[in-house]
Every structure is written in structure tokens, then in C-alpha cells.
Design a protein around this motif. Structure first.
Motif, mmCIF file in Angstrom:
data_model
loop_
_atom_site.group_PDB
_atom_site.id
_atom_site.type_symbol
_atom_site.label_atom_id
_atom_site.label_comp_id
_atom_site.label_asym_id
_atom_site.label_seq_id
_atom_site.Cartn_x
_atom_site.Cartn_y
_atom_site.Cartn_z
ATOM 1 N N ALA A 45 42.682 -17.155 23.775
ATOM 2 C CA ALA A 45 41.420 -16.425 23.607
ATOM 3 C C ALA A 45 40.229 -17.373 23.490
ATOM 4 C CB ALA A 45 41.489 -15.529 22.377
ATOM 5 N N GLU A 46 40.460 -18.624 23.108
ATOM 6 C CA GLU A 46 39.428 -19.644 22.941
ATOM 7 C C GLU A 46 38.345 -19.203 21.952
ATOM 8 O OE1 GLU A 46 37.918 -21.515 26.496
ATOM 9 O OE2 GLU A 46 39.904 -21.487 27.440
ATOM 10 N N ILE A 47 38.646 -19.377 20.681
ATOM 11 C CA ILE A 47 37.705 -19.058 19.616
ATOM 12 C C ILE A 47 36.502 -19.984 19.750
ATOM 13 C CG2 ILE A 47 37.375 -18.925 17.115
ATOM 14 C CD1 ILE A 47 40.516 -18.850 16.953
ATOM 15 N N HIS A 48 35.300 -19.420 19.704
ATOM 16 C CA HIS A 48 34.088 -20.241 19.800
ATOM 17 C C HIS A 48 33.963 -21.130 18.562
ATOM 18 C CE1 HIS A 48 32.097 -17.216 22.760
ATOM 19 N NE2 HIS A 48 32.915 -18.051 23.371
ATOM 20 N N SER A 49 33.392 -22.300 18.753
ATOM 21 C CA SER A 49 33.295 -23.278 17.671
ATOM 22 C C SER A 49 32.408 -22.815 16.518
ATOM 23 C CB SER A 49 32.786 -24.619 18.208
ATOM 24 O OG SER A 49 31.506 -24.449 18.777
ATOM 25 N N ASP A 50 31.518 -21.871 16.757
ATOM 26 C CA ASP A 50 30.657 -21.385 15.680
ATOM 27 C C ASP A 50 31.252 -20.199 14.910
ATOM 28 O OD1 ASP A 50 30.336 -19.609 17.784
ATOM 29 O OD2 ASP A 50 28.181 -19.336 17.467
ATOM 30 N N ALA A 51 32.475 -19.802 15.255
ATOM 31 C CA ALA A 51 33.136 -18.723 14.510
ATOM 32 C C ALA A 51 33.405 -19.205 13.085
ATOM 33 C CB ALA A 51 34.436 -18.320 15.189
ATOM 34 N N GLN A 52 33.116 -18.361 12.115
ATOM 35 C CA GLN A 52 33.239 -18.725 10.706
ATOM 36 C C GLN A 52 34.471 -18.129 10.042
ATOM 37 O OE1 GLN A 52 30.354 -20.047 8.613
ATOM 38 N NE2 GLN A 52 29.512 -20.802 10.524
ATOM 39 N N GLU A 105 43.778 -5.279 15.069
ATOM 40 C CA GLU A 105 42.736 -6.116 15.663
ATOM 41 C C GLU A 105 42.569 -7.403 14.850
ATOM 42 O OE1 GLU A 105 37.968 -5.662 15.806
ATOM 43 O OE2 GLU A 105 39.085 -3.976 16.681
ATOM 44 N N ILE A 106 42.283 -8.481 15.559
ATOM 45 C CA ILE A 106 41.864 -9.745 14.944
ATOM 46 C C ILE A 106 40.483 -10.018 15.512
ATOM 47 C CG2 ILE A 106 42.353 -12.189 14.632
ATOM 48 C CD1 ILE A 106 45.329 -11.519 15.169
ATOM 49 N N TYR A 107 39.485 -9.958 14.631
ATOM 50 C CA TYR A 107 38.085 -10.036 15.053
ATOM 51 C C TYR A 107 37.456 -11.302 14.479
ATOM 52 C CZ TYR A 107 33.324 -8.630 16.110
ATOM 53 O OH TYR A 107 32.057 -8.582 16.609
ATOM 54 N N PHE A 108 36.829 -12.094 15.332
ATOM 55 C CA PHE A 108 36.202 -13.344 14.911
ATOM 56 C C PHE A 108 34.690 -13.181 14.819
ATOM 57 C CE2 PHE A 108 40.286 -14.561 16.501
ATOM 58 C CZ PHE A 108 40.694 -15.515 15.585
ATOM 59 N N GLN A 109 34.135 -13.703 13.711
ATOM 60 C CA GLN A 109 32.684 -13.660 13.506
ATOM 61 C C GLN A 109 32.162 -15.072 13.387
ATOM 62 O OE1 GLN A 109 32.128 -11.258 9.986
ATOM 63 N NE2 GLN A 109 31.839 -9.457 11.236
ATOM 64 N N THR A 151 40.078 -17.387 6.700
ATOM 65 C CA THR A 151 39.442 -18.509 7.388
ATOM 66 C C THR A 151 40.080 -18.695 8.766
ATOM 67 O OG1 THR A 151 40.973 -20.208 6.588
ATOM 68 C CG2 THR A 151 39.064 -19.674 5.165
ATOM 69 N N ILE A 152 39.394 -19.446 9.603
ATOM 70 C CA ILE A 152 39.927 -19.726 10.938
ATOM 71 C C ILE A 152 41.242 -20.498 10.833
ATOM 72 C CG2 ILE A 152 39.470 -20.837 13.167
ATOM 73 C CD1 ILE A 152 37.643 -18.394 12.568
ATOM 74 N N ASP A 153 41.299 -21.489 9.943
ATOM 75 C CA ASP A 153 42.539 -22.255 9.760
ATOM 76 C C ASP A 153 43.685 -21.360 9.301
ATOM 77 O OD1 ASP A 153 41.524 -24.677 10.596
ATOM 78 O OD2 ASP A 153 41.038 -25.371 8.573
ATOM 79 N N GLU A 154 43.395 -20.435 8.399
ATOM 80 C CA GLU A 154 44.451 -19.545 7.906
ATOM 81 C C GLU A 154 45.014 -18.672 9.027
ATOM 82 O OE1 GLU A 154 43.552 -18.650 3.223
ATOM 83 O OE2 GLU A 154 42.201 -17.723 4.693
ATOM 84 N N VAL A 163 35.003 -14.879 20.675
ATOM 85 C CA VAL A 163 35.991 -15.593 21.492
ATOM 86 C C VAL A 163 35.526 -15.580 22.942
ATOM 87 C CG1 VAL A 163 37.954 -15.061 19.984
ATOM 88 C CG2 VAL A 163 37.413 -13.517 21.864
ATOM 89 N N LYS A 164 35.981 -16.538 23.699
ATOM 90 C CA LYS A 164 35.601 -16.603 25.111
ATOM 91 C C LYS A 164 36.311 -15.527 25.924
ATOM 92 C CE LYS A 164 35.010 -19.897 28.878
ATOM 93 N NZ LYS A 164 35.150 -21.299 29.288
#
Length: 154
Positions: free
Chosen positions: A86-93, A150-154, A107-110, A9-10
């Protein structure tokens, strides 16, 4: 008793669910998954608001709710606004919803369409808290993922 949003995230942010009781974006748990007032419509309502408005606005909540309602209802908070900030980066899966002992991969949508249960019967969740993760369609409403830290984006 905080929840961190971090990873891909940004702007990593820290959430404090103990203050959400006065936030206008909160929803009564029983009404959040009511077919008459779909969760998606609520998300669209908040995301369509003026982005220059200071969030959260608490003035309406103080006027709308009386003390008995605040102390008897269970409440959820849509995650959408926090993730937008938080601005999730577009390449987050994927997103990993983490507790102290376990994690749930979604998933990101979920995650964008999900809620956090933060108050049961008007009381902050202390046992297994600070919040419970519930999918936006309510499929795990009766067995939410507990102890979200925690919510962690990869």
C-alpha cells in the motif's frame, strides 16, 4: 468480509482474509508469539525475500500442511507485506484499526509489526470477523480487537 487499507497511502488496497489459509506467510497462532521463533524474525524473513517474487506463493503450503492441520489450527497473517504494498506515506502519523462500531488508534510501528487472526480452529472467522487485530508482541492476544474492517492511515 473484506478489510480495506486506505487513507494516507499511495495505493489503497482491499484484503480478503478468506483466501489466506493457503498463503505461505500465515503463521500458527500458538507459534506466532513463541519466544524461540520471534515474530520480528518472521517479519524480517519475509521482508528480505526477493521483491520480484510473485506473492503470495501457495505451492509450499499445499505440500507442507495436511488437511487435519489446516482444519484444527488457528492462524494469523502478518500485516507487514500488505502495508508495504500500500506504501504508507512518510507523513502518516497514526493508524486507525476500525470495526463497524469502534476503532483502535495505534502507531505506524505498532501496525507494521502486528498480525490479523483470520482463522480459529481452521475455520474462517464469521462472528466478529473477518479478522482480529493482535499487536506483534502479543499483549492483546487473549483479548484481540475484533471485527476489523479497515486500516486507515492519517
Amino acid at each position: 468480509m473484506i478489510i480495506q487499507i486506505k487513507g494516507n497511502v499511495k495505493f489503497p488496497i482491499t484484503l480478503d482474509p478468506s483466501v489466506w489459509i493457503f498463503d505461505d506467510r500465515k503463521m500458527v497462532l500458538e507459534e506466532a508469539f513463541d519466544k524461540k521463533n520471534t515474530f520480528t524474525e518472521v517479519i524480517e524473513e519475509f521482508s528480505g525475500q526477493d521483491s520480484n517474487r510473485v506473492k503470495p506463493q501457495v505451492h509450499n503450503s499445499i505440500k507442507k500442511f495436511n488437511k487435519n492441520e489446516l482444519l484444527t489450527n488457528s492462524y494469523v497473517m502478518p500485516i507487514f507485506d500488505f502495508l508495504q504494498t500500500a506504501e504508507i506515506h512518510s507523513d502518516a502519523q497514526i493508524a486507525m484499526i476500525k470495526s463497524e462500531k469502534n476503532y483502535l488508534e495505534v502507531t505506524i510501528d505498532e501496525v507494521l509489526n502486528s498480525v490479523l487472526l483470520f482463522a480459529i480452529d481452521g475455520k474462517q472467522i464469521k462472528t466478529d470477523g473477518p479478522a482480529y487485530f493482535i499487536f506483534g508482541d502479543g499483549r492483546n492476544k487473549d483479548e484481540p480487537f475484533k471485527n476489523v474492517t479497515e486500516i486507515y492511515f492519517q
